[in-house]
Design a protein around this motif. Structure first.
Motif, short mmCIF file in Angstrom:
data_model
loop_
_atom_site.label_atom_id
_atom_site.label_comp_id
_atom_site.label_asym_id
_atom_site.label_seq_id
_atom_site.Cartn_x
_atom_site.Cartn_y
_atom_site.Cartn_z
N THR A 7 -1.05 3.57 -7.32
CA THR A 7 0.45 3.70 -5.84
C THR A 7 0.97 4.50 -6.19
O THR A 7 1.96 5.72 -5.84
CB THR A 7 0.57 2.09 -4.95
OG1 THR A 7 -0.55 1.52 -4.65
CG2 THR A 7 1.76 3.30 -4.12
N GLU A 8 1.45 4.28 -7.51
CA GLU A 8 3.31 5.15 -7.77
C GLU A 8 2.38 6.43 -8.33
O GLU A 8 3.15 7.26 -8.22
CB GLU A 8 3.27 3.76 -8.16
CG GLU A 8 4.46 4.80 -9.38
CD GLU A 8 5.65 5.16 -8.58
OE1 GLU A 8 6.55 5.24 -8.49
OE2 GLU A 8 5.71 4.53 -7.86
N ARG A 10 -0.19 7.88 -6.82
CA ARG A 10 -0.40 9.18 -5.77
C ARG A 10 0.81 9.55 -5.42
O ARG A 10 0.65 10.38 -4.89
CB ARG A 10 -1.67 7.60 -5.15
CG ARG A 10 -1.70 8.61 -3.27
CD ARG A 10 -2.36 9.57 -3.87
NE ARG A 10 -3.73 9.62 -4.50
CZ ARG A 10 -5.30 9.56 -4.27
NH1 ARG A 10 -5.13 9.20 -3.01
NH2 ARG A 10 -5.98 9.22 -5.27
N ARG A 11 1.99 8.25 -5.07
CA ARG A 11 2.86 9.16 -4.87
C ARG A 11 3.26 10.31 -5.27
O ARG A 11 4.01 11.35 -5.05
CB ARG A 11 4.07 7.94 -4.97
CG ARG A 11 3.83 7.16 -3.62
CD ARG A 11 4.58 5.16 -4.04
NE ARG A 11 6.15 5.99 -3.57
CZ ARG A 11 6.42 6.10 -2.55
NH1 ARG A 11 6.10 5.38 -1.54
NH2 ARG A 11 8.24 6.41 -2.78
N LYS A 12 3.54 9.68 -7.10
CA LYS A 12 4.43 11.02 -8.09
C LYS A 12 3.36 12.32 -7.38
O LYS A 12 3.49 13.54 -7.50
CB LYS A 12 4.15 10.51 -9.01
CG LYS A 12 4.83 10.20 -9.74
CD LYS A 12 4.80 9.94 -11.24
CE LYS A 12 5.69 9.01 -12.19
NZ LYS A 12 5.89 8.49 -12.59
N HIS A 49 1.57 6.73 2.23
CA HIS A 49 3.21 6.24 0.93
C HIS A 49 3.74 7.28 1.52
O HIS A 49 4.73 6.48 0.56
CB HIS A 49 2.06 7.05 -0.06
CG HIS A 49 0.61 7.11 -0.67
ND1 HIS A 49 0.50 5.48 -1.21
CD2 HIS A 49 -0.59 6.82 -0.76
CE1 HIS A 49 -0.91 5.79 -1.59
NE2 HIS A 49 -1.40 6.24 -1.53
N PHE A 50 4.18 7.75 2.46
CA PHE A 50 5.78 7.65 2.78
C PHE A 50 5.76 7.88 4.08
O PHE A 50 5.29 9.01 4.72
CB PHE A 50 6.29 9.57 2.15
CG PHE A 50 5.86 9.52 0.54
CD1 PHE A 50 7.60 9.57 -0.15
CD2 PHE A 50 4.72 10.02 -0.27
CE1 PHE A 50 7.32 8.97 -1.34
CE2 PHE A 50 5.13 10.25 -1.47
CZ PHE A 50 5.98 9.50 -2.36
N ILE A 56 9.60 11.70 0.43
CA ILE A 56 9.48 12.79 -0.23
C ILE A 56 10.54 13.43 -1.12
O ILE A 56 9.96 13.77 -2.19
CB ILE A 56 8.01 13.50 -0.01
CG1 ILE A 56 6.72 12.87 0.80
CG2 ILE A 56 6.35 14.25 -1.00
CD1 ILE A 56 5.56 13.75 1.93
N TYR A 59 12.58 11.50 -3.06
CA TYR A 59 12.50 10.65 -4.57
C TYR A 59 11.74 12.20 -4.90
O TYR A 59 11.83 11.45 -6.08
CB TYR A 59 10.46 10.47 -3.79
CG TYR A 59 9.92 9.99 -5.32
CD1 TYR A 59 9.40 8.05 -4.97
CD2 TYR A 59 9.10 10.33 -6.12
CE1 TYR A 59 8.36 7.25 -5.39
CE2 TYR A 59 8.84 9.29 -7.07
CZ TYR A 59 8.32 7.93 -6.63
OH TYR A 59 7.58 8.19 -7.75
#
Length: 202
Positions: A7-8, A10-12, A49-50, A56, A59
């Motif tokens: 998950t982290e 994919r967020r990046k 994710h957001f 976004i 982040y």
């Protein structure tokens, strides 16, 4: 553990997709669809994710600040004197080469503009700027102590160096083709060395 890591990651990926789109087209045109296309994902996964494009962006501010600090720490690892550490910082922020992320420069300029318009962005932007000022002041204080010079104007010197760097980012983004190649790090180093030399001795 693996799910959290995925998950982290994919967020990046999504945040870096925003960075790429925003650096080329600006924040307004960095739509969820454009971000998804850049990331190679379905738009629904972006929303998974957001909550929003704004989230976004927040982040991204923190990620860019972290990347900048990490590059400095890597470059400063071999520094043996306060002056070497200060030069490592300037090069980490302004010099090209390993670890440089050209798109991040344009994205940072766009973030600064959004900080003027959006209170939420302003808060995290100011937090990042405050951390930079704190680091620069510590580096300058160490240099001035070693040179046996007064430190009563260190806050102003730190602000001046940071302002120079932020201005260099703006020019690199908007007028990079007409600015001398490699001028920023060299000029910033000369500026701060001359400024420190002008401080009175203890």
């Amino acid at each position: 553990m693996s799910r959290k890591s995925n998950t982290e990651q994919r967020r990046k990926e999504i945040v870096f997709a925003l960075l790429s789109v925003m650096a080329e087209h600006g924040y307004e045109k960095a739509t969820i669809l454009a971000i998804a296309r850049q990331a190679g994902l379905a738009p629904g996964l972006i929303h998974y994710h957001f909550k929003s494009k704004g989230e976004i962006l927040l982040y991204l501010v923190k990620l860019l600040a972290d990347l900048s600090r990490t590059r400095y720490e890597v470059m400063a690892a071999a520094a043996s004197t306060p002056q070497d550490k200060l030069l490592a910082y300037i090069n980490a922020r302004l010099a090209k080469g390993e670890g440089a992320l050209p798109e991040a420069v344009s994205a940072w300029v766009v973030i600064g503009a959004e900080a003027v318009r959006q209170p939420e962005v302003r808060a995290v932007f100011q937090e990042a700027i405050a951390a930079e000022l704190e680091l620069i002041q510590a580096l300058l204080t160490a240099c001035l102590h070693q040179q046996k010079r007064r430190i009563d104007r260190v806050a102003e010197l730190a602000a001046g160096l940071l302002a120079f760097m932020e201005g260099a980012f703006q020019l690199a983004s908007a007028a990079g083709d007409i600015m001398p190649q490699g001028y920023a790090a060299v000029t910033a180093s000369a500026f701060i060395e001359n400024s420190m030399a002008a401080q009175a001795s203890v």
